[in-house]
Design an enzyme around this catalytic site. Structure first.
Site, PDB file in Angstrom:
ATOM      1  N   ASP A 249       0.869  -1.167   0.000  1.00 51.45           N
ATOM      2  CA  ASP A 249       0.000   0.000   0.000  1.00 51.45           C
ATOM      3  C   ASP A 249       0.914   1.227   0.000  1.00 51.45           C
ATOM      4  O   ASP A 249       2.123   1.133   0.251  1.00 51.45           O
ATOM      5  CB  ASP A 249      -0.962  -0.006   1.194  1.00 51.45           C
ATOM      6  CG  ASP A 249      -2.176   0.897   0.953  1.00 51.45           C
ATOM      7  OD1 ASP A 249      -2.119   1.758   0.042  1.00 51.45           O
ATOM      8  OD2 ASP A 249      -3.185   0.767   1.676  1.00 51.45           O
TER       9      ASP A 249
HETATM   10  C1  BGC Z   1      -4.982   3.333  -0.092  1.00 52.57           C
HETATM   11  C2  BGC Z   1      -5.031   2.320  -1.207  1.00 52.57           C
HETATM   12  C3  BGC Z   1      -4.882   3.020  -2.538  1.00 52.57           C
HETATM   13  C4  BGC Z   1      -3.581   3.804  -2.541  1.00 52.57           C
HETATM   14  C5  BGC Z   1      -3.319   4.549  -3.832  1.00 52.57           C
HETATM   15  C6  BGC Z   1      -3.765   4.229  -0.201  1.00 52.57           C
HETATM   16  O1  BGC Z   1      -3.868   5.280   0.703  1.00 52.57           O
HETATM   17  O2  BGC Z   1      -4.990   2.661   1.152  1.00 52.57           O
HETATM   18  O3  BGC Z   1      -6.237   1.612  -1.148  1.00 52.57           O
HETATM   19  O4  BGC Z   1      -4.923   2.088  -3.584  1.00 52.57           O
HETATM   20  O5  BGC Z   1      -3.628   4.760  -1.488  1.00 52.57           O
HETATM   21  O6  BGC Z   1      -4.147   5.637  -3.975  1.00 52.57           O
END
Ligand code: BGC
Length: 720
Positions: A249
């Site tokens: 993530d």
């Molecule tokens: C989120 C993810 C997301 C990523 C990219 C993160 O803060 O937890 O679910 O895909 O950001 O935007």
């Protein structure tokens, strides 16, 4: 480029042509600066389309750029080529359909629109189970049951990947609350984890062949999820047979060798640990080159398998209007009728002279969920916030509230052309009640904004909306409540209103879907994928576990190297000591009565179950047959559910969902249903032996229309 070879062979041939630097270049992002440039300076030369993630390809080897976009309920921030995408109803609405075709349509639409915008990888597929119903991301997930969530995400990802776009399932694992998500250490025993949250991932991965899994921000039993060898290596890669790649993530990578050796394949979106640091670790032997090649292999074999080399995206303007029909169908199949006293619904337009439509900006829009899943709606925010005063800070990303331009007021007016349909904003309960009193019926829209990055403080509706509903219901006995929420909510007014619809965040055609259900053009058939508690006191964790404030200045540091941003980095624990008892399993085991149980949802007709038979066949496959009859006067679809109670020696909660079937039935029609029960779903996880097993003894197989309405059961004994 020889398509007759397997994706694995093609990946290996390609790896044989790559230098160490080229291999490393595929394993990390370039950070936000590489994607968007440094504020104030000219943008860097980049081929990024402006999605959430970008990894440049290697043109002389024909390796394509990896263009990722968040796409939980539609493609987000597709700034590259087409601003707009179809805003689908939230994932919890999809899950409320329990419908494999709906899940496939959902995935196919997202895949098609990603492709049209030039993206070749999706960041969506959230299936964190609802252990904490105040979680701000419940709307992005598929409820509290692992078999339901895993099966639906499996169908969605399969259909998405058929569009030639890499799918992703997230957030692996146990990222079940947003509060302190970077610092919370989840404590849970192995068996409980394998039979709940991890089982959802196992089913999703196995049934879809998904290309990517995103590891989560939190720690699990002492190790960060993105450097947790039990999660990544032992469970995901070995036991589930996952052949794709694990990406972190955003900002969830915390080490180089530890993470690489635990099973992380790609650092996103930055380059702190998996660029120069990884190259050094490979050169020193700390990370063997065989592991480096495995990381690269997993990415390339996925790109070959999904079609990124053979069928590159063909960019064109997204046909969002085509998507609207899918969005509406999902909302119609995913809106749950929770209460319908004295057949208040469906409404009969010809017999209504006046209708009061109240609250929740229902004159112009329907609510959507916030954070990285937020889709930019065609037409823009229906309730644009007032411009901030000069010098005021911008609204934080996770605080934004966006209303999709789909007007319930207009949709209701279109249905009841001969009635006086008047709107009241609901800000003053007395004025709303006065309008309700002067009208034949009142439809009150209420909302609960939720977003990534923050949990809701409680399950009560915010902004005194409970008072509003009570005031309107006191003024008019024909009060219908339409909920636009991301989480379950408590309903102190439930006994005073005549009907309740849970529309979730219903997407770009939400208003039309709601009106179709209110007026009976569509017979509702959705069922809850989460339990609605009577009170938060009944939850396994009556209070949300919060991160403690910093103990000293030493706790305030930048969690991400190179950033000046400082945050409270104090670690804390959430003990999921309810273990196996997630959602309805908790209420069953503790003898608590929910407000609305898992699997529950009403229809404008009724159904009866009969003739249950359970037979044991070869390979310990149980075949369950029964009849479902439509006993009412309208055609409808029943989601017939099958639950199993395991032998007492298994030490399980009273029952678990093991199968379901959605059946279309004309009035009076009877249809036979046959389901075979996968023995995996009757099994328990033996943590000492690290394997699944069937407990010998008597199993009870139940059938019915919700987890608390199971009119028939049959017992069957499985011997050693
Ligand atoms: C989120 C993810 C997301 C990523 C990219 C993160 O803060 O937890 O679910 O895909 O950001 O935007």
């Amino acid at each position: 480029m020889d398509k007759s070879l397997s994706p694995d062979r093609r990946a290996d041939l390609l790896i044989g042509q790559m230098t160490l630097e080229e291999k490393i270049s595929l394993l990390h992002g370039g950070g936000f600066r590489a994607m968007f440039g440094t504020p104030g300076s000219p943008a860097p030369p980049t081929r990024s389309l402006g999605g959430a993630g970008f990894i440049p390809g290697i043109p002389h080897l024909g390796i394509p750029d990896l263009q990722m976009a968040d796409a939980a309920c539609g493609v987000t921030r597709g700034a590259g080529y087409s601003r707009y995408s179809t805003v689908l109803p939230s994932d919890i609405s999809e899950a409320s359909s329990w419908d494999l075709n709906v899940a496939q349509d959902y995935g196919a639409l997202i895949g098609r629109e990603l492709r049209d915008q030039g993206f070749n990888m999706s960041l969506g597929g959230g299936i964190n189970l609802t252990r904490e119903p105040r979680n701000g991301r419940t709307f992005e997930y598929k409820g509290e049951d692992p078999i339901l969530a895993g099966t639906l995400v499996g169908q969605e990802m399969k259909a998405l990947q058929e569009q030639g776009v890499i799918g992703d399932i997230k957030h692996y694992a146990m990222n079940d609350q947003e509060s302190g998500r970077n610092f919370v250490d989840v404590k849970i025993d192995k068996r409980a984890m394998r039979e709940s949250d991890l089982l959802a991932f196992e089913i999703g991965v196995k049934e879809s062949g998904v290309g990517a899994v995103m590891c989560s921000y939190n720690l699990v039993n002492g190790d960060y999820a993105c450097e947790n060898s039990y999660l990544l290596e032992d469970a995901l890669k070995k036991d589930f047979g996952f052949q794709g790649f694990v990406l972190s993530d955003w900002g969830a990578t915390h080490s180089t060798a530890k993470a690489a050796m635990a099973g992380l394949d790609m650092e996103m979106p930055g380059d702190t640990y998996f660029a120069d640091a990884l190259e050094k670790a490979v050169k020193s032997g700390e990370v063997p080159s065989s592991r480096l090649d495995d990381m690269v292999h997993r990415i390339l074999r996925t790109e070959f398998a999904v079609g990124l080399f053979d069928l590159p995206p063909d960019r064109k303007v997204v046909d969002v209007f085509k998507g609207f029909d899918v969005a509406q169908r999902v909302a119609e199949q995913g809106t749950v009728l929770l209460k319908n006293a004295q057949g208040q619904l469906p409404l009969e337009a010809s017999s209504l002279r006046s209708i009061a439509v109240i609250g929740s900006h229902s004159d112009v829009g329907v609510l959507s969920g916030g954070g990285s899943a937020q889709v930019d709606p065609p037409g823009g925010n229906a309730v644009p916030p007032p411009p901030p005063p000069p010098g005021a800070p911008r609204t934080a990303f996770f605080q934004r509230v966006i209303w999709d331009p789909s007007s319930p007021l207009k949709a209701i007016r279109a249905k009841a052309a001969h009635a006086k349909v008047e709107y009241n904003a609901g800000e003053d309960p007395a004025a709303a009640a006065a309008l309700a009193k002067a009208s034949d019926i009142a439809i009150v829209f209420v909302n609960q904004p939720t977003s990534e990055g923050r949990d809701v403080p409680s399950l009560l509706l915010p902004d005194k909306q409970d008072e509003l509903v009570s005031a309107v219901a006191a003024a008019n006995p024909h009060t219908i409540v339409v909920l636009e929420t991301g989480d379950p909510v408590t309903m102190p007014w439930i006994d005073k209103v005549s009907a309740v619809l849970e529309a979730w965040y219903p997407g770009i055609r939400g208003a039309e879907a709601i009106a179709n259900i209110l007026f009976g053009d569509v017979n509702p058939c959705a069922k809850l994928p989460v339990t609605f508690p009577r009170s938060e006191a009944d939850l396994p964790h009556p209070k949300l576990t919060q991160q403690p404030p910093p103990a000293s200045d030493a706790d305030m540091v930048s969690p991400f190297p190179g950033s000046r941003f400082r945050m409270n980095t104090r670690r804390f624990e959430v003990d999921y000591n309810e273990g196996l008892k997630v959602g309805y399993k908790w209420y069953d085991a503790e003898g608590k009565q929910p407000l609305f149980p898992f699997g529950y949802g009403l229809s404008y007709t009724s159904y009866a179950y009969s003739k249950l038979k359970v037979e044991l066949g070869a390979g310990r496959v149980l075949t369950v047959t029964f009849n479902v009859k439509n006993t009412g006067a309208r055609a409808g679809a029943e989601i017939a559910q099958v639950y199993a109670s395991l032998p007492p020696s298994a030490g399980e909660p009273p029952k678990r969902l093991v199968a379901w079937e959605k059946i279309q039935l004309a009035p009076g029609e009877v249809k036979p249903v046959t389901v075979t029960l996968d023995s995996r779903y009757l099994s328990i996880f033996n943590a000492a032996k690290d394997s699944w097993e069937l407990a010998p003894g008597e199993y009870k197989i139940w059938i019915g229309g919700s987890s608390r309405n199971l009119p028939q059961y049959k017992a069957i004994t499985l011997s050693d």
